[in-house]
Design a protein around this motif. Sequence first.
Motif, PDB file in Angstrom:
ATOM      1  N   UNK A 147       2.819  -1.179   4.306  1.00  0.00           N
ATOM      2  CA  UNK A 147       2.333   0.163   3.991  1.00  0.00           C
ATOM      3  C   UNK A 147       3.538   1.080   3.903  1.00  0.00           C
ATOM      4  N   UNK A 148       3.631   1.830   2.804  1.00  0.00           N
ATOM      5  CA  UNK A 148       4.723   2.796   2.643  1.00  0.00           C
ATOM      6  C   UNK A 148       4.167   4.188   2.612  1.00  0.00           C
ATOM      7  N   UNK A 158       3.728  11.985  -7.220  1.00  0.00           N
ATOM      8  CA  UNK A 158       4.485  11.199  -8.203  1.00  0.00           C
ATOM      9  C   UNK A 158       3.578  10.866  -9.378  1.00  0.00           C
ATOM     10  N   UNK A 159       4.156  10.326 -10.406  1.00  0.00           N
ATOM     11  CA  UNK A 159       3.361   9.862 -11.545  1.00  0.00           C
ATOM     12  C   UNK A 159       2.686   8.544 -11.173  1.00  0.00           C
ATOM     13  N   UNK A 167       6.088   1.858  -6.541  1.00  0.00           N
ATOM     14  CA  UNK A 167       6.218   1.867  -5.080  1.00  0.00           C
ATOM     15  C   UNK A 167       5.335   0.791  -4.438  1.00  0.00           C
ATOM     16  N   UNK A 168       4.102   0.660  -4.933  1.00  0.00           N
ATOM     17  CA  UNK A 168       3.192  -0.358  -4.399  1.00  0.00           C
ATOM     18  C   UNK A 168       3.717  -1.757  -4.698  1.00  0.00           C
ATOM     19  N   UNK A 169       4.267  -1.946  -5.884  1.00  0.00           N
ATOM     20  CA  UNK A 169       4.851  -3.234  -6.260  1.00  0.00           C
ATOM     21  C   UNK A 169       6.028  -3.569  -5.345  1.00  0.00           C
ATOM     22  N   UNK A 170       6.878  -2.591  -5.078  1.00  0.00           N
ATOM     23  CA  UNK A 170       8.019  -2.803  -4.183  1.00  0.00           C
ATOM     24  C   UNK A 170       7.532  -3.152  -2.776  1.00  0.00           C
ATOM     25  N   UNK A 197       0.846  -1.191   0.000  1.00  0.00           N
ATOM     26  CA  UNK A 197       0.000   0.000   0.000  1.00  0.00           C
ATOM     27  C   UNK A 197       0.884   1.245   0.000  1.00  0.00           C
ATOM     28  N   UNK A 198       0.561   2.162  -0.885  1.00  0.00           N
ATOM     29  CA  UNK A 198       1.262   3.440  -0.963  1.00  0.00           C
ATOM     30  C   UNK A 198       0.206   4.538  -0.998  1.00  0.00           C
ATOM     31  N   UNK A 199       0.351   5.496  -0.122  1.00  0.00           N
ATOM     32  CA  UNK A 199      -0.608   6.596  -0.082  1.00  0.00           C
ATOM     33  C   UNK A 199      -0.160   7.752  -0.955  1.00  0.00           C
TER      34      UNK A 199
END
Length: 75
Positions: A74-75, A48-49, A56-59, A39-41
């Motif tokens: 969660x990042x 970001x694009x 980021x979510x994939x990472x 999860x990326x908020x």
Amino acid sequence: FFLETSKDAAAECMELILSKLRKYDFKEDALRCSFSAGIVGIENDRIMSLKQYVSEADAAMYAAKKSGKNCIVVR
């Protein structure tokens, strides 16, 4: 993608899915199932694009898998 949803609310939703999968009886001994989520908020001070958010979510998802699967990062 959870539009107009906070990271915390998205994480709660993913935790609910994970808890249901943990309780599910797959009835197949050979079937293995795990659930990992990243999860990326979207934050106003860090725009970001779409490609960057997906990356980021994939990472984050791969970090969840590396930590033993069946978890959420969660990042």
